[in-house]
Design a protein around this motif. Structure first.
Motif, PDB file in Angstrom:
ATOM      1  N   ARG A   1      -8.526  -2.903   1.892  1.00 40.18           N
ATOM      2  CA  ARG A   1      -8.472  -3.109   0.442  1.00 40.18           C
ATOM      3  C   ARG A   1      -7.501  -4.235   0.111  1.00 40.18           C
ATOM      4  N   VAL A   2      -7.802  -4.969  -0.951  1.00 37.51           N
ATOM      5  CA  VAL A   2      -6.925  -6.048  -1.374  1.00 37.51           C
ATOM      6  C   VAL A   2      -5.514  -5.522  -1.629  1.00 37.51           C
ATOM      7  N   ALA A   3      -5.421  -4.340  -2.236  1.00 35.98           N
ATOM      8  CA  ALA A   3      -4.112  -3.756  -2.545  1.00 35.98           C
ATOM      9  C   ALA A   3      -3.311  -3.441  -1.291  1.00 35.98           C
ATOM     10  N   ASP A   4      -3.986  -3.270  -0.158  1.00 37.69           N
ATOM     11  CA  ASP A   4      -3.297  -2.898   1.071  1.00 37.69           C
ATOM     12  C   ASP A   4      -2.954  -4.095   1.956  1.00 37.69           C
ATOM     13  N   LEU A   5      -3.327  -5.290   1.529  1.00 33.46           N
ATOM     14  CA  LEU A   5      -3.001  -6.474   2.323  1.00 33.46           C
ATOM     15  C   LEU A   5      -1.495  -6.713   2.303  1.00 33.46           C
ATOM     16  N   ASN A   6      -0.955  -6.973   3.453  1.00 29.82           N
ATOM     17  CA  ASN A   6       0.478  -7.247   3.583  1.00 29.82           C
ATOM     18  C   ASN A   6       0.657  -8.717   3.941  1.00 29.82           C
ATOM     19  N   LEU A   7       0.434  -9.582   2.954  1.00 28.96           N
ATOM     20  CA  LEU A   7       0.438 -11.020   3.194  1.00 28.96           C
ATOM     21  C   LEU A   7       1.863 -11.514   3.418  1.00 28.96           C
ATOM     22  N   PRO A   8       2.043 -12.446   4.338  1.00 25.63           N
ATOM     23  CA  PRO A   8       3.398 -12.939   4.649  1.00 25.63           C
ATOM     24  C   PRO A   8       3.962 -13.821   3.541  1.00 25.63           C
TER      25      PRO A   8
END
Length: 228
Positions: free
Chosen positions: A164-171
């Protein structure tokens, strides 16, 4: 917005027509009398003057401009015009056309350029974007904000497929700005899940691009698609 365009050649006139169609007020400036063709863009204001001279810009009331576009065929002129627009008149946004890739390094905030547009670099980026899967491709650089617009086509085997987009952990400060799926762009809604072959567009600091690519697709998985 009031937009000034230095350089009334084919490029400048084309930009003017597009911006006029979007409801903006346009001023075209050129020092070559042969370039002054009001009938080609009748909705624009025209000025025969040197866009690199302070007096000319004062005559054009540059302090009232929201954007200054340096679109001449000469990189030196584009740099000088951008610097004057930014430092002498406080134009909020400047865009500089880069004619020769070897000069691109100069088009930065030291010369008053907020956004540098290099046609060769942009064309190369679009070619890479069209044929690569699983590689991060830089499409555009935002000079003022020290950030880039980057793209990746997500391969089916990516560990982020189904996330999910909400769960992305982008650097870092990377931001997912849009998802292109089946040829249509869509907002990255929080509950939407990523799918294989999604084209993902991010705005990211250059220092985090490698980490972003690794997060989306581990290096061992990256492949280059063949042009069919």
């Amino acid at each position: 917005m009031r937009v000034a365009i230095a350089g009334a050649g084919n490029v400048g006139r084309s930009i003017a027509r597009e911006l006029i169609a979007n409801g903006h007020q346009i001023l075209l400036i050129d020092r070559d009398p042969n370039a002054i063709k009001p009938e080609s863009v009748p909705e624009a204001e025209w000025l025969l003057a040197d866009a690199c001279e302070l007096a000319s810009l004062e005559e054009a009331s540059f302090e009232t401009c929201d954007v200054a576009i340096a679109a001449t065929g000469d990189d030196k002129s584009n740099l000088v015009h951008s610097l004057l627009a930014k430092t002498e008149f406080g134009v909020p946004r400047t865009v500089g056309r880069v004619n020769h890739p070897s000069n691109e390094w100069m088009f930065d905030d030291l010369w008053g350029v907020d956004v540098a547009v290099s046609t060769p670099r942009l064309m190369c980026a679009l070619v890479e974007e069209a044929v690569t899967v699983g590689d991060l491709v830089r499409l555009f650089s935002f000079r003022g904000g020290h950030a880039n617009l980057v793209e990746m086509t997500l391969p089916d085997g990516s560990p982020r497929v189904g996330t999910r987009v909400a769960d992305l952990n982008l650097p870092g400060d990377a931001v997912l700005v849009t998802i292109i799926r089946d040829g249509a762009a869509r907002a990255p809604e929080r509950d939407a899940a990523l799918e294989g072959s999604d084209e993902l567009l991010f705005v990211a600091d250059p220092s985090y691009e490698a980490e972003l690519a690794q997060y989306l697709v581990p290096r061992s998985m990256r492949t280059t698609a063949e042009i069919g």
